[in-house]
Design a protein around this motif. Structure first.
Motif, PDB file in Angstrom:
ATOM      1  N   GLY A  94       0.809  -1.211   0.000  1.00 25.79           N
ATOM      2  CA  GLY A  94       0.000   0.000   0.000  1.00 25.79           C
ATOM      3  C   GLY A  94       0.839   1.256   0.000  1.00 25.79           C
ATOM      4  O   GLY A  94       1.902   1.300   0.620  1.00 25.79           O
ATOM      5  N   VAL A  95       0.386   2.260  -0.733  1.00 24.88           N
ATOM      6  CA  VAL A  95       1.026   3.578  -0.767  1.00 24.88           C
ATOM      7  C   VAL A  95      -0.085   4.610  -0.661  1.00 24.88           C
ATOM      8  O   VAL A  95      -0.969   4.674  -1.519  1.00 24.88           O
ATOM      9  N   ARG A  96      -0.063   5.400   0.392  1.00 26.35           N
ATOM     10  CA  ARG A  96      -1.119   6.397   0.612  1.00 26.35           C
ATOM     11  C   ARG A  96      -0.489   7.748   0.922  1.00 26.35           C
ATOM     12  O   ARG A  96       0.346   7.870   1.817  1.00 26.35           O
ATOM     13  N   GLN A  97      -0.904   8.748   0.160  1.00 22.76           N
ATOM     14  CA  GLN A  97      -0.369  10.090   0.352  1.00 22.76           C
ATOM     15  C   GLN A  97      -1.276  10.927   1.238  1.00 22.76           C
ATOM     16  O   GLN A  97      -2.498  10.785   1.218  1.00 22.76           O
ATOM     17  N   GLY A  98      -0.649  11.803   2.016  1.00 17.79           N
ATOM     18  CA  GLY A  98      -1.357  12.804   2.795  1.00 17.79           C
ATOM     19  C   GLY A  98      -0.775  14.163   2.509  1.00 17.79           C
ATOM     20  O   GLY A  98       0.172  14.294   1.730  1.00 17.79           O
ATOM     21  N   PRO A  99      -1.296  15.203   3.118  1.00 19.41           N
ATOM     22  CA  PRO A  99      -0.786  16.552   2.846  1.00 19.41           C
ATOM     23  C   PRO A  99       0.654  16.764   3.283  1.00 19.41           C
ATOM     24  O   PRO A  99       1.352  17.618   2.737  1.00 19.41           O
ATOM     25  N   ASP A 100       1.124  15.968   4.261  1.00 20.56           N
ATOM     26  CA  ASP A 100       2.461  16.186   4.795  1.00 20.56           C
ATOM     27  C   ASP A 100       3.420  15.037   4.556  1.00 20.56           C
ATOM     28  O   ASP A 100       4.576  15.099   4.983  1.00 20.56           O
ATOM     29  N   GLY A 101       2.955  13.966   3.916  1.00 17.77           N
ATOM     30  CA  GLY A 101       3.860  12.844   3.730  1.00 17.77           C
ATOM     31  C   GLY A 101       3.201  11.669   3.041  1.00 17.77           C
ATOM     32  O   GLY A 101       2.093  11.759   2.512  1.00 17.77           O
ATOM     33  N   VAL A 102       3.932  10.544   3.053  1.00 18.24           N
ATOM     34  CA  VAL A 102       3.494   9.315   2.396  1.00 18.24           C
ATOM     35  C   VAL A 102       3.552   8.175   3.401  1.00 18.24           C
ATOM     36  O   VAL A 102       4.515   8.060   4.165  1.00 18.24           O
ATOM     37  N   GLN A 103       2.535   7.334   3.371  1.00 18.32           N
ATOM     38  CA  GLN A 103       2.507   6.148   4.224  1.00 18.32           C
ATOM     39  C   GLN A 103       2.627   4.916   3.329  1.00 18.32           C
ATOM     40  O   GLN A 103       1.837   4.722   2.412  1.00 18.32           O
ATOM     41  N   VAL A 104       3.645   4.108   3.592  1.00 19.28           N
ATOM     42  CA  VAL A 104       3.902   2.910   2.811  1.00 19.28           C
ATOM     43  C   VAL A 104       3.714   1.697   3.690  1.00 19.28           C
ATOM     44  O   VAL A 104       4.299   1.601   4.772  1.00 19.28           O
ATOM     45  N   THR A 105       2.882   0.773   3.239  1.00 16.92           N
ATOM     46  CA  THR A 105       2.621  -0.465   3.976  1.00 16.92           C
ATOM     47  C   THR A 105       3.296  -1.621   3.246  1.00 16.92           C
ATOM     48  O   THR A 105       3.238  -1.709   2.011  1.00 16.92           O
ATOM     49  N   ALA A 106       3.960  -2.477   3.986  1.00 19.19           N
ATOM     50  CA  ALA A 106       4.644  -3.626   3.399  1.00 19.19           C
ATOM     51  C   ALA A 106       4.421  -4.843   4.279  1.00 19.19           C
ATOM     52  O   ALA A 106       4.203  -4.728   5.493  1.00 19.19           O
ATOM     53  N   GLY A 107       4.462  -6.011   3.659  1.00 21.77           N
ATOM     54  CA  GLY A 107       4.264  -7.244   4.397  1.00 21.77           C
ATOM     55  C   GLY A 107       5.378  -8.232   4.140  1.00 21.77           C
ATOM     56  O   GLY A 107       6.014  -8.228   3.091  1.00 21.77           O
ATOM     57  N   GLY A 108       5.609  -9.099   5.112  1.00 17.47           N
ATOM     58  CA  GLY A 108       6.631 -10.130   4.998  1.00 17.47           C
ATOM     59  C   GLY A 108       6.357 -11.241   5.986  1.00 17.47           C
ATOM     60  O   GLY A 108       5.258 -11.354   6.545  1.00 17.47           O
ATOM     61  N   ARG A 109       7.351 -12.069   6.229  1.00 15.13           N
ATOM     62  CA  ARG A 109       7.178 -13.202   7.138  1.00 15.13           C
ATOM     63  C   ARG A 109       6.857 -12.771   8.564  1.00 15.13           C
ATOM     64  O   ARG A 109       6.211 -13.496   9.316  1.00 15.13           O
ATOM     65  N   GLN A 110       7.335 -11.582   8.923  1.00 15.61           N
ATOM     66  CA  GLN A 110       7.097 -11.103  10.285  1.00 15.61           C
ATOM     67  C   GLN A 110       5.798 -10.318  10.404  1.00 15.61           C
ATOM     68  O   GLN A 110       5.522  -9.737  11.449  1.00 15.61           O
ATOM     69  N   GLY A 111       4.997 -10.301   9.342  1.00 14.76           N
ATOM     70  CA  GLY A 111       3.739  -9.577   9.375  1.00 14.76           C
ATOM     71  C   GLY A 111       3.805  -8.268   8.620  1.00 14.76           C
ATOM     72  O   GLY A 111       4.675  -8.057   7.784  1.00 14.76           O
ATOM     73  N   GLN A 112       2.869  -7.371   8.935  1.00  9.91           N
ATOM     74  CA  GLN A 112       2.747  -6.110   8.219  1.00  9.91           C
ATOM     75  C   GLN A 112       3.456  -5.004   8.968  1.00  9.91           C
ATOM     76  O   GLN A 112       3.458  -4.952  10.199  1.00  9.91           O
ATOM     77  N   VAL A 113       4.094  -4.093   8.215  1.00  6.27           N
ATOM     78  CA  VAL A 113       4.778  -2.964   8.816  1.00  6.27           C
ATOM     79  C   VAL A 113       4.448  -1.722   8.001  1.00  6.27           C
ATOM     80  O   VAL A 113       4.210  -1.801   6.795  1.00  6.27           O
ATOM     81  N   THR A 114       4.402  -0.565   8.672  1.00  4.26           N
ATOM     82  CA  THR A 114       4.056   0.688   8.011  1.00  4.26           C
ATOM     83  C   THR A 114       5.193   1.691   8.198  1.00  4.26           C
ATOM     84  O   THR A 114       5.726   1.841   9.294  1.00  4.26           O
ATOM     85  N   PHE A 115       5.543   2.365   7.105  1.00  3.61           N
ATOM     86  CA  PHE A 115       6.580   3.390   7.127  1.00  3.61           C
ATOM     87  C   PHE A 115       5.948   4.733   6.766  1.00  3.61           C
ATOM     88  O   PHE A 115       5.069   4.804   5.906  1.00  3.61           O
ATOM     89  N   THR A 116       6.418   5.790   7.404  1.00  3.58           N
ATOM     90  CA  THR A 116       5.940   7.139   7.106  1.00  3.58           C
ATOM     91  C   THR A 116       7.128   8.010   6.740  1.00  3.58           C
ATOM     92  O   THR A 116       8.151   7.998   7.429  1.00  3.58           O
ATOM     93  N   ALA A 117       7.010   8.733   5.643  1.00  2.26           N
ATOM     94  CA  ALA A 117       8.090   9.601   5.183  1.00  2.26           C
ATOM     95  C   ALA A 117       7.495  10.818   4.496  1.00  2.26           C
ATOM     96  O   ALA A 117       6.323  10.832   4.119  1.00  2.26           O
TER      97      ALA A 117
END
Length: 457
Positions: free
Chosen positions: A37-60
């Motif tokens: 997942g890639v979702r934009q907001g007014p101040d940044g971007v939220q990227v969601t990724a998944g793997g063996r350890q489950g789902q993780v979200t990054f904000t930049a």
């Protein structure tokens, strides 16, 4: 045929150098994750990724999709593209021949296609093979190839069986080409094969991707520090997309000459004669510089540009107060550079230094000996080595203001309102997270690669 290479390095070795450099700079490299997942907001971007350890979200504040030809980021961010359908089918692989020397190194054309063979050093019988079938696109272009398929294709083109085994690497590709209509969608940007793909001839794909990153990197660094002039980040698309379109066009032209049609023999003969002309000039030099990208000229930003503006400044030895150096070493810190020759008029030099003073927190000023070969005795270099201004053009202040925010600083941690986002202006994000998130490689969603290993020319 080509100008002297800046660096000749195999792709796998180059990748290791890049990763080591990134880690040394504090970059955290994560593997085994796939972007979902890639979702934009007014101040940044939220990227969601998944793997063996489950789902993780990054904000930049910004996200860069460098995740290859089948970019997940490009799809999730809904980038529009222009495409050119595939008309040929090609295979590539590193194999070991059962009979060393069964295929001579070089390019071999037959009535049914092409074979390109290159010996792999220190591997007895090891050969890097590429095959080209010009009869049409492969129906299963997205399916992984097999060694048996490569063996059968080599036999079909050469007209004889060439036993091989122990494939270390196999890939399928074609002349399918694509370029996004913009390299930027708000706070999401694309680089490399995620932004453009083409027939991989001439080693241009890797070089184009590296040049994308070099162009974008310093502009993002300035943007997150609040030191970029308004609209600077948008120049990434303006400067790099035309270059990628040119690569697509010249690779399509090269493929047209490669089609094994006897009716094209006179045209091939003519081009061969043109390319055989020595001296590196004329048609030979034009085509060589095009393939190596050393003829790239960026559009000027100044209202009264110098003829040097937008051109890459070749590495030049310089004499400074600290001793002998060169342009590459001075640019290693990633900052813009103003070079002033002691051979220039003293009044001019003093005026240029005064004009540069409002950018002293960002700009590095270096005085060079009178013997230094600088355009007009003074030149402003962007962090990527392209000339942003040279003596004889309009005021230096106008050029600096076109690229950098007056009073900006290169110091880490400095934040200013974001002035680089197109459309409605937004304020700088203050939430937790990185300044730039880069998704690259198979872990970011890339599938079976369309490209083949190459090198930077």
């Amino acid at each position: 045929m080509e100008p002297p290479p800046v660096l000749k390095c195999e792709q796998e070795q180059l990748e290791r150098h890049f990763e080591a450099r990134a880690r040394a700079a504090g970059v955290v490299v994560l593997r085994g994750l796939r972007v979902t997942g890639v979702r934009q907001g007014p101040d940044g971007v939220q990227v969601t990724a998944g793997g063996r350890q489950g789902q993780v979200t990054f904000t930049a504040r910004y996200a860069v999709g460098a995740d290859g030809a089948r970019s997940t980021v490009r799809g999730l961010a809904a980038f529009a593209c222009r495409t050119y359908p595939a008309t040929v089918s090609a295979l590539a692989g590193d194999v070991r021949l059962a009979q060393p020397g069964a295929l001579r190194p070089g390019w071999h054309r037959t009535a049914t296609g092409w074979i390109v063979a290159k010996d792999i050093p220190d591997v007895p019988g090891g050969v890097r093979l590429r095959t080209l079938d010009c009869t049409g696109a492969h129906r299963g272009r997205h399916l992984p190839p097999t060694l048996e398929e490569l063996r059968a294709e080599v036999a079909r083109i050469t007209g004889r069986d060439v036993p091989m085994g122990q494939a270390r690497w196999l890939s399928r590709f074609s002349d399918f080409s694509r370029i996004t209509l913009s390299y930027r969608a708000g706070r999401v940007l694309l680089a490399g094969d995620a932004a453009h793909v083409h027939f991989p001839v001439g080693g241009q794909g890797l070089s184009a991707g590296v040049l994308d990153a070099l162009n974008l990197g310093w502009k993002l660094a300035l943007a997150v520090r609040g030191a970029a002039a308004p609209g600077l980040l948008d120049t990434y698309d303006l400067e790099r997309r035309p270059a990628a379109q040119r690569v697509i066009d010249n690779t399509r032209a090269q493929l047209a000459l490669m089609r094994p049609d006897t009716g094209l023999d006179p045209l091939r003969t003519l081009f061969g004669e043109l390319l055989a002309r020595g001296g590196g000039g004329g048609e030979n030099g034009v085509l060589a510089s095009m393939v190596s990208a050393q003829d790239t000229v960026l559009p000027p930003r100044a209202a009264d540009p110098s003829p040097w503006e937008g051109r890459f400044l070749a590495n030049t030895e310089l004499t400074t107060a600290q001793g002998r150096t060169d342009v590459i070493r001075l640019l290693a810190a990633g900052r813009p550079l103003l070079l002033l020759s002691d051979g220039a008029d003293g009044a001019d030099s003093a005026r240029w230094q005064a004009q540069a003073r409002p950018w002293s927190g960002l700009l590095r000023v270096v005085r060079t000996g009178a013997d230094s070969a600088l355009p007009g005795g003074a030149v402003l270099l962007r962090p990527d080595g392209y000339v942003g201004w040279a003596a004889g053009a309009g005021p230096l202040t106008a050029a600096l203001g076109a690229y950098f925010r007056e009073g900006g600083s290169w110091e880490h941690g400095q934040r200013h309102p974001d002035t680089t986002t197109t459309g409605t202006s937004t304020s700088t994000g203050t939430g937790a997270g990185a300044d730039v998130e880069v998704m690259a490689g198979a872990g970011a969603g890339a599938g079976v690669g369309d490209a083949v290993p190459g090198g930077v020319r």
